[in-house]
Design a protein around this motif. Structure first.
Motif, PDB file in Angstrom:
ATOM      1  N   HIS A 146      -9.118   7.736  -6.042  1.00 28.81           N
ATOM      2  CA  HIS A 146     -10.313   6.773  -5.753  1.00 28.81           C
ATOM      3  C   HIS A 146      -9.892   5.587  -4.998  1.00 28.81           C
ATOM      4  CE1 HIS A 146     -13.804   4.391  -6.454  1.00 28.81           C
ATOM      5  NE2 HIS A 146     -14.528   5.184  -6.732  1.00 28.81           N
ATOM      6  N   LYS A 147     -10.765   5.609  -3.893  1.00 26.84           N
ATOM      7  CA  LYS A 147     -10.313   4.444  -2.684  1.00 26.84           C
ATOM      8  C   LYS A 147     -10.042   3.265  -3.297  1.00 26.84           C
ATOM      9  CE  LYS A 147     -11.144   2.853   1.786  1.00 26.84           C
ATOM     10  NZ  LYS A 147     -12.081   2.953   2.886  1.00 26.84           N
ATOM     11  N   GLN A 148     -11.125   2.818  -3.873  1.00 21.46           N
ATOM     12  CA  GLN A 148     -11.478   1.569  -4.388  1.00 21.46           C
ATOM     13  C   GLN A 148     -10.673   1.172  -5.602  1.00 21.46           C
ATOM     14  OE1 GLN A 148     -14.171   3.276  -3.352  1.00 21.46           O
ATOM     15  NE2 GLN A 148     -14.322   2.054  -1.584  1.00 21.46           N
ATOM     16  N   MET A 149     -10.347   2.073  -6.406  1.00 19.93           N
ATOM     17  CA  MET A 149      -9.532   1.946  -7.626  1.00 19.93           C
ATOM     18  C   MET A 149      -8.144   1.760  -7.133  1.00 19.93           C
ATOM     19  SD  MET A 149      -9.112   4.240 -10.856  1.00 19.93           S
ATOM     20  CE  MET A 149     -11.118   4.067 -11.263  1.00 19.93           C
ATOM     21  N   LEU A 150      -7.722   2.488  -6.231  1.00 21.89           N
ATOM     22  CA  LEU A 150      -6.352   2.317  -5.974  1.00 21.89           C
ATOM     23  C   LEU A 150      -6.039   1.095  -4.949  1.00 21.89           C
ATOM     24  CD1 LEU A 150      -3.606   3.662  -5.730  1.00 21.89           C
ATOM     25  CD2 LEU A 150      -4.380   4.998  -3.490  1.00 21.89           C
ATOM     26  N   SER A 151      -7.002   0.680  -4.329  1.00 21.48           N
ATOM     27  CA  SER A 151      -6.758  -0.741  -3.606  1.00 21.48           C
ATOM     28  C   SER A 151      -6.614  -1.642  -4.409  1.00 21.48           C
ATOM     29  CB  SER A 151      -7.968  -0.529  -2.546  1.00 21.48           C
ATOM     30  OG  SER A 151      -7.775  -1.922  -1.833  1.00 21.48           O
ATOM     31  N   ALA A 152      -7.301  -1.786  -5.537  1.00 15.65           N
ATOM     32  CA  ALA A 152      -7.548  -2.721  -6.512  1.00 15.65           C
ATOM     33  C   ALA A 152      -6.338  -2.768  -7.278  1.00 15.65           C
ATOM     34  CB  ALA A 152      -8.790  -2.677  -7.358  1.00 15.65           C
ATOM     35  N   PHE A 153      -5.726  -1.554  -7.581  1.00  8.00           N
ATOM     36  CA  PHE A 153      -4.513  -1.638  -8.387  1.00  8.00           C
ATOM     37  C   PHE A 153      -3.409  -1.981  -7.503  1.00  8.00           C
ATOM     38  CE2 PHE A 153      -0.853   1.036 -10.190  1.00  8.00           C
ATOM     39  CZ  PHE A 153      -1.101   0.941 -11.379  1.00  8.00           C
ATOM     40  N   LEU A 154      -3.384  -1.832  -6.239  1.00  8.33           N
ATOM     41  CA  LEU A 154      -2.059  -2.077  -5.271  1.00  8.33           C
ATOM     42  C   LEU A 154      -2.388  -3.571  -5.171  1.00  8.33           C
ATOM     43  CD1 LEU A 154      -0.069  -1.613  -3.361  1.00  8.33           C
ATOM     44  CD2 LEU A 154      -1.682  -1.204  -1.679  1.00  8.33           C
ATOM     45  N   SER A 155      -3.659  -4.197  -5.140  1.00 12.27           N
ATOM     46  CA  SER A 155      -3.614  -5.648  -4.984  1.00 12.27           C
ATOM     47  C   SER A 155      -3.263  -6.444  -5.967  1.00 12.27           C
ATOM     48  CB  SER A 155      -5.147  -5.900  -4.636  1.00 12.27           C
ATOM     49  OG  SER A 155      -5.618  -5.375  -3.281  1.00 12.27           O
ATOM     50  N   HIS A 156      -3.369  -6.087  -7.177  1.00 12.67           N
ATOM     51  CA  HIS A 156      -2.912  -6.456  -8.597  1.00 12.67           C
ATOM     52  C   HIS A 156      -1.479  -6.328  -8.833  1.00 12.67           C
ATOM     53  CE1 HIS A 156      -2.974  -7.763 -12.540  1.00 12.67           C
ATOM     54  NE2 HIS A 156      -2.265  -6.702 -12.911  1.00 12.67           N
ATOM     55  N   ASP A 199      -7.602   0.737   4.475  1.00 11.41           N
ATOM     56  CA  ASP A 199      -8.512   1.803   5.035  1.00 11.41           C
ATOM     57  C   ASP A 199      -7.821   2.591   5.978  1.00 11.41           C
ATOM     58  OD1 ASP A 199     -10.774   0.636   3.808  1.00 11.41           O
ATOM     59  OD2 ASP A 199     -11.347  -0.707   5.580  1.00 11.41           O
ATOM     60  N   TYR A 200      -6.820   2.110   6.703  1.00 10.08           N
ATOM     61  CA  TYR A 200      -6.297   3.205   7.820  1.00 10.08           C
ATOM     62  C   TYR A 200      -5.219   3.892   6.835  1.00 10.08           C
ATOM     63  CZ  TYR A 200      -7.959   1.050  11.965  1.00 10.08           C
ATOM     64  OH  TYR A 200      -8.874   0.602  13.015  1.00 10.08           O
ATOM     65  N   PHE A 201      -4.821   3.456   6.012  1.00  9.69           N
ATOM     66  CA  PHE A 201      -3.747   4.098   5.024  1.00  9.69           C
ATOM     67  C   PHE A 201      -4.518   5.282   4.255  1.00  9.69           C
ATOM     68  CE2 PHE A 201      -2.918   4.762   0.484  1.00  9.69           C
ATOM     69  CZ  PHE A 201      -1.670   5.412   0.446  1.00  9.69           C
ATOM     70  N   TRP A 202      -5.720   4.907   3.664  1.00  4.21           N
ATOM     71  CA  TRP A 202      -6.618   5.846   2.951  1.00  4.21           C
ATOM     72  C   TRP A 202      -7.068   7.029   3.862  1.00  4.21           C
ATOM     73  CZ3 TRP A 202      -7.139   6.906  -1.817  1.00  4.21           C
ATOM     74  CH2 TRP A 202      -8.060   8.013  -2.299  1.00  4.21           C
ATOM     75  N   GLU A 203      -7.509   6.910   5.010  1.00  2.00           N
ATOM     76  CA  GLU A 203      -7.733   7.799   6.174  1.00  2.00           C
ATOM     77  C   GLU A 203      -6.868   8.848   6.026  1.00  2.00           C
ATOM     78  OE1 GLU A 203      -9.512   8.130  10.706  1.00  2.00           O
ATOM     79  OE2 GLU A 203      -9.396   6.071   9.860  1.00  2.00           O
ATOM     80  N   GLU A 204      -5.211   8.580   6.148  1.00  2.00           N
ATOM     81  CA  GLU A 204      -4.477   9.446   6.701  1.00  2.00           C
ATOM     82  C   GLU A 204      -4.138   9.948   5.232  1.00  2.00           C
ATOM     83  OE1 GLU A 204       0.119   9.363   9.019  1.00  2.00           O
ATOM     84  OE2 GLU A 204      -1.587   8.335   9.596  1.00  2.00           O
ATOM     85  N   TRP A 205      -3.920   9.470   4.162  1.00  2.00           N
ATOM     86  CA  TRP A 205      -3.449   9.789   2.924  1.00  2.00           C
ATOM     87  C   TRP A 205      -4.330  10.593   1.988  1.00  2.00           C
ATOM     88  CZ3 TRP A 205       1.750   9.916   0.919  1.00  2.00           C
ATOM     89  CH2 TRP A 205       2.835   9.748   1.931  1.00  2.00           C
TER      90      TRP A 205
END
Length: 354
Positions: A146-156, A199-205
């Motif tokens: 899940h994009k938003q969940m993974l982004s928040a996890f990485l930010s934390h 966003d660019y990471f998620w688009e590719e991965w």
């Protein structure tokens, strides 16, 4: 060579070691392990043979037996063994096994099946997360789907690992880092990439993360020895309805810090270098809980290994549990492994009883 049913009169077991074929049709698996098990079993007046699923017939099995005197393998046709030891090295082959009638045949013949299969990292995480004791040893982990969940996890956490649910030996693992400029750094064992935004990471991965059912796990800053991170490798076997530590090794990262696995460049260190009573007691306790939990949930596990570490703040963490342990580079651990496996074969088949 045809083996007859006189094997069944032995007081020690006949062990069938189930493996698989490679794409070129050759037999796969840990040949050294198979040979050493045969040598040890012969010393106990027992025997073993290896076979693949395509060699199984209704009342007999086509396989191969190692002859120490000739130092080579010979084809055999044999009745079903007293116990089947699962050493299939490929997940795709285990999927074929699950779809076959082999389990039904074993159940009908009352033949034990040793080790149900590979462990899915996602299933393992959920099992331990809900365990009253083991949940304290699990790093923060989420599905990477899940994009938003993974982004928040990485930010934390700022730095996390991406791990495919179905992999072993550090294959497919990447480290994902968020730098001060919000750029994304992804590091693998061979290559590194940078993305200007998540966003660019998620688009590719995205497709790879979803296809391989990746998990995201916080990076644990492990304790260091001579400036390099170290992990522990713990080998365990069942014995008389409980689990015992067979051996412990230390692995140290060298050129990269993504994994300490020796095939990926890690270095072997003797456990005695850091051994203390606290470690000994903890590892013995952990193998009891892990072994019991695995067997209650998935079916009997006679052996497994644990990859674990200690954070720089002193917290213990379990990284992986492997149902088909790789060979240990420590010769003494491998020797104890063979001894414990053969004793367990005796126990499970009841052939050690008069």
């Amino acid at each position: 060579m045809v083996m007859n049913r006189s094997w069944s009169n032995r007081k020690t077991p006949v062990i069938g070691i189930l493996t698989a074929r490679k794409k070129d049709g050759l037999i796969a698996g840990n040949g050294t392990l198979f040979m050493e098990l045969q040598k040890k079993l012969i010393s106990l007046n027992g025997i073993s043979f290896i076979f693949t699923l395509d060699g199984v017939h209704q009342e007999a099995i086509d396989g191969f037996i190692f002859n120490p005197e000739r130092n080579g393998w010979e084809k055999i046709t044999t009745p079903f063994p007293d116990l089947v030891y699962n050493r299939i090295p490929f997940r795709r082959s285990e999927e074929e096994l699950k779809r076959s009638m082999f389990f039904a045949s074993l159940k009908e013949k009352n033949i034990p099946f040793f080790n149900p299969g590979f462990i899915d990292k996602s299933e393992l995480y959920h099992l331990f997360k809900n365990h009253p004791y083991l949940h304290t040893f699990i790093p923060a982990t989420i599905p990477a789907n899940h994009k938003q969940m993974l982004s928040a996890f990485l930010s934390h956490h700022q730095s996390i690992y991406l791990k495919p649910s179905r992999s072993a030996r550090g294959n497919g693992i990447f480290k994902l880092e968020l730098d001060t400029e919000k750029k994304i750094q992804i590091k693998g064992l061979i290559e590194n990439h940078e993305f200007i935004s998540f966003d660019y990471f998620w688009e590719e991965w995205e497709s790879k993360l979803l296809e391989d059912n990746y998990l995201a796990q916080e990076e644990i800053k492990s304790i260091l020895y001579e400036g390099k991170r170290i992990d522990f490798r713990i080998l365990a076997h069942a014995e008389n309805n409980h689990y015992k530590v067979t051996g412990i090794g230390i692995r140290q990262s060298q050129k990269q810090d993504i994994t300490t696995h020796i095939p990926s460049g890690g270095r072997l260190l003797p456990y005695e270098l850091l051994q203390n009573e606290e470690y000994d007691l903890l590892f013995e306790t952990l193998v009891q809980y892990i072994g019991a939990s695995l067997s209650e949930t998935f079916g009997f596990f006679g052996e497994f290994s644990i990859d674990m570490g200690i954070s720089q703040s002193g917290q213990y963490y379990i990284y992986e549990v492997n149902s088909k342990p790789m060979s240990f580079d420590e010769t003494d651990i491998e020797e104890r492994k063979i001894e414990h496996l053969c004793q367990l074969f005796l126990e499970l088949t009841g052939k050690n009883k008069d």
